[in-house]
Write an enzyme that holds these catalytic residues in place. Structure first.
Site, PDB file in Angstrom:
ATOM      1  N   CYS A 117       0.866  -1.182   0.000  1.00 39.61           N
ATOM      2  CA  CYS A 117       0.000   0.000   0.000  1.00 39.61           C
ATOM      3  C   CYS A 117       0.899   1.226   0.000  1.00 39.61           C
ATOM      4  O   CYS A 117       2.099   1.114   0.244  1.00 39.61           O
ATOM      5  CB  CYS A 117      -0.900   0.012   1.237  1.00 39.61           C
ATOM      6  N   CYS A 119      -0.111   4.262   1.688  1.00 45.48           N
ATOM      7  CA  CYS A 119      -0.467   5.274   2.697  1.00 45.48           C
ATOM      8  C   CYS A 119       0.638   5.536   3.710  1.00 45.48           C
ATOM      9  O   CYS A 119       0.759   6.648   4.223  1.00 45.48           O
ATOM     10  CB  CYS A 119      -1.772   4.921   3.399  1.00 45.48           C
ATOM     11  N   LYS A 192     -12.333  -4.786   2.067  1.00 43.21           N
ATOM     12  CA  LYS A 192     -11.790  -3.916   3.113  1.00 43.21           C
ATOM     13  C   LYS A 192     -12.709  -2.718   3.270  1.00 43.21           C
ATOM     14  O   LYS A 192     -12.919  -1.947   2.324  1.00 43.21           O
ATOM     15  CB  LYS A 192     -10.381  -3.476   2.725  1.00 43.21           C
ATOM     16  N   ARG A 202      -3.246   3.583  12.359  1.00 45.49           N
ATOM     17  CA  ARG A 202      -2.801   4.791  11.640  1.00 45.49           C
ATOM     18  C   ARG A 202      -1.858   5.609  12.501  1.00 45.49           C
ATOM     19  O   ARG A 202      -0.949   6.255  11.997  1.00 45.49           O
ATOM     20  CB  ARG A 202      -4.006   5.603  11.172  1.00 45.49           C
ATOM     21  N   ARG A 214     -10.938   7.809   3.463  1.00 44.59           N
ATOM     22  CA  ARG A 214     -10.678   6.738   2.497  1.00 44.59           C
ATOM     23  C   ARG A 214     -11.970   6.185   1.881  1.00 44.59           C
ATOM     24  O   ARG A 214     -11.972   5.104   1.301  1.00 44.59           O
ATOM     25  CB  ARG A 214      -9.912   5.598   3.170  1.00 44.59           C
ATOM     26  N   GLU A 230     -16.595  -7.792  -4.743  1.00 39.60           N
ATOM     27  CA  GLU A 230     -15.159  -7.509  -4.589  1.00 39.60           C
ATOM     28  C   GLU A 230     -14.369  -8.816  -4.475  1.00 39.60           C
ATOM     29  O   GLU A 230     -13.291  -8.948  -5.056  1.00 39.60           O
ATOM     30  CB  GLU A 230     -14.913  -6.642  -3.344  1.00 39.60           C
ATOM     31  N   LYS A 245     -11.742  -7.534   6.119  1.00 40.31           N
ATOM     32  CA  LYS A 245     -11.146  -6.652   7.125  1.00 40.31           C
ATOM     33  C   LYS A 245     -12.046  -5.462   7.370  1.00 40.31           C
ATOM     34  O   LYS A 245     -12.493  -4.863   6.388  1.00 40.31           O
ATOM     35  CB  LYS A 245      -9.794  -6.194   6.586  1.00 40.31           C
ATOM     36  N   SER A 271      -6.468  -3.252  14.475  1.00 36.65           N
ATOM     37  CA  SER A 271      -5.901  -2.538  15.621  1.00 36.65           C
ATOM     38  C   SER A 271      -6.953  -2.066  16.624  1.00 36.65           C
ATOM     39  O   SER A 271      -6.754  -2.176  17.827  1.00 36.65           O
ATOM     40  CB  SER A 271      -5.076  -1.354  15.113  1.00 36.65           C
TER      41      SER A 271
HETATM   42  C1  PBG Z   1      -2.905   0.154   4.825  1.00 36.47           C
HETATM   43  C2  PBG Z   1      -3.482  -0.646   5.929  1.00 36.47           C
HETATM   44  C3  PBG Z   1      -4.286  -0.228   7.002  1.00 36.47           C
HETATM   45  C4  PBG Z   1      -4.424  -1.349   7.835  1.00 36.47           C
HETATM   46  C5  PBG Z   1      -3.736  -2.389   7.230  1.00 36.47           C
HETATM   47  N1  PBG Z   1      -3.186  -1.941   6.036  1.00 36.47           N
HETATM   48  C6  PBG Z   1      -4.834   1.084   7.368  1.00 36.47           C
HETATM   49  C7  PBG Z   1      -5.812   1.790   6.550  1.00 36.47           C
HETATM   50  O1  PBG Z   1      -6.355   1.285   5.562  1.00 36.47           O
HETATM   51  O2  PBG Z   1      -6.034   2.942   6.894  1.00 36.47           O
HETATM   52  C8  PBG Z   1      -5.145  -1.376   9.143  1.00 36.47           C
HETATM   53  C9  PBG Z   1      -4.745  -2.466  10.087  1.00 36.47           C
HETATM   54  C10 PBG Z   1      -5.221  -2.301  11.477  1.00 36.47           C
HETATM   55  O3  PBG Z   1      -6.025  -1.411  11.819  1.00 36.47           O
HETATM   56  O4  PBG Z   1      -4.781  -3.102  12.309  1.00 36.47           O
HETATM   57  N2  PBG Z   1      -3.793   0.680   3.931  1.00 36.47           N
END
Ligand code: PBG
Length: 323
Positions: A117, A119, A192, A202, A214, A230, A245, A271
């Site tokens: 990714c 970000c 996702k 984040r 997002r 998806e 997720k 998280s």
């Molecule tokens: C990257 C990504 C994210 C997470 C995993 N890969 C954050 C997001 O999409 O903002 C989140 C994982 C977590 O919250 O444990 N895009």
């Protein structure tokens, strides 16, 4: 006559015999954060018990993870510098690339998965390249393909795109094959959601969008049929495994995707799900270890084969002591 289901709940051994869902250590994937520098193992405030590692310290932890029987880690990078296109994401001397080689040297058998990714690598914090104020899908997937190939070149076993751009699985598959990495797998974050449960991540990955949100690329939490779409798109594009997720607010989605998907299905116990349990546990409001096992069981019962979780080490210790 009374039908008596309680007969099968009478003793621990009977309960064990009729238990429908079990979690194995082999189901767990442990997320790790790696940053540039040396001799770093800094606690992450928003994720109690998790750390920022530098490349030299991460291998010790991976050794411990492997000794516990956990088969895989997923790596997230916090780069030394960010720019508008996230160029440190695909640099061969980038922090994730260096961590992959170090881990593969130290613990060759552990499965190394990488989050693909932008970000964490862009100064604006979005998951792609910005054009005219929007994340540009087609420009982004070109960069994601470069990132995936550089992870594969460093030795990653599986790349896991988490950006939610359209067509990225096909683009990554083609790029991997073109570069000679036909055996590198793709675990697609196929479903996702645009979730507030990513908050602590984040903070840990320094990846919050600097403006906007997002919702233009991640899914609306209200949608279930779209999740099936998806999932099937990513399967058709060549994903080897797919993911839902977050996990807990989306157990219904896990079940529905499981029913229509012939690939291994992963779920990301994210998280915010972890941090809530840790916070309530610290206050003494819940028994955090029991809640953890109940949550992980629910994710498996819903239909996930694999669980990405910050609880992996703790859960592995409990599973080992009870089996
Ligand atoms: C990257 C990504 C994210 C997470 C995993 N890969 C954050 C997001 O999409 O903002 C989140 C994982 C977590 O919250 O444990 N895009």
């Amino acid at each position: 006559m009374i039908i008596r289901p309680r007969r099968l709940r009478r003793t621990p051994v009977i309960r064990d015999m009729v238990r429908e869902t079990t979690i194995s250590v082999k189901d767990l994937i442990y997320p790790l954060f790696v940053k540039s520098g040396k001799n770093i193992k800094d606690p992450i405030a928003s994720l109690p018990g998790q750390f920022h590692f530098s490349v030299d310290t991460i291998t010790q932890d991976v050794n411990e993870i492997w000794e516990l029987g956990i088969p895989a880690v997923i790596l997230f990078g916090i780069p030394d510098r960010k720019d508008s296109v996230g160029s440190r994401a695909y640099a061969d001397d980038g922090v994730v690339q260096s961590a992959i080689s170090a881990i593969k040297k130290e613990v060759p058998e552990i499965v190394v998965i990488t989050d693909v990714c932008l970000c964490e690598y862009t100064d604006h914090g979005h998951c792609g390249i910005i054009k005219n104020g929007q994340v540009d899908n087609d420009a982004t997937i070109e960069v994601l393909a470069l990132e995936a190939v550089s992870h594969a070149r460093a030795g990653a076993d599986i790349v896991a795109p988490s950006d939610m751009m359209d067509g990225r699985v096909a683009a990554i598959r083609e790029a991997l094959d073109g570069a000679g990495f036909k055996d590198t797998g793709i675990l697609s974050y196929a479903v996702k959601y645009a979730s507030a449960f990513y908050g602590p991540f984040r903070e840990a990955a320094d990846s919050a969008p600097q403006y906007g949100d997002r919702k233009g690329y991640q899914m609306d939490p209200a949608n279930a049929i779209e999740a099936l779409k998806e999932a099937s798109l990513d399967i058709d594009e060549g994903a080897d495994m797919i993911m839902v997720k977050p996990a807990l607010p989306y157990l219904d989605i896990i079940t529905r995707v499981r029913e229509q998907c012939l690939l291994p299905l992963a779920a990301y116990n994210v998280s915010g799900e972890y941090a809530m349990v840790k916070a309530a546990g610290q206050k003494g409001w819940i028994d955090a270890a029991s809640v953890m096992m109940e949550m992980l069981t629910s994710i498996k019962r819903a239909g996930a084969d694999l669980i990405l979780t910050y609880f992996a080490k703790e859960a592995a210790k409990i599973i080992k002591s009870t089996t």
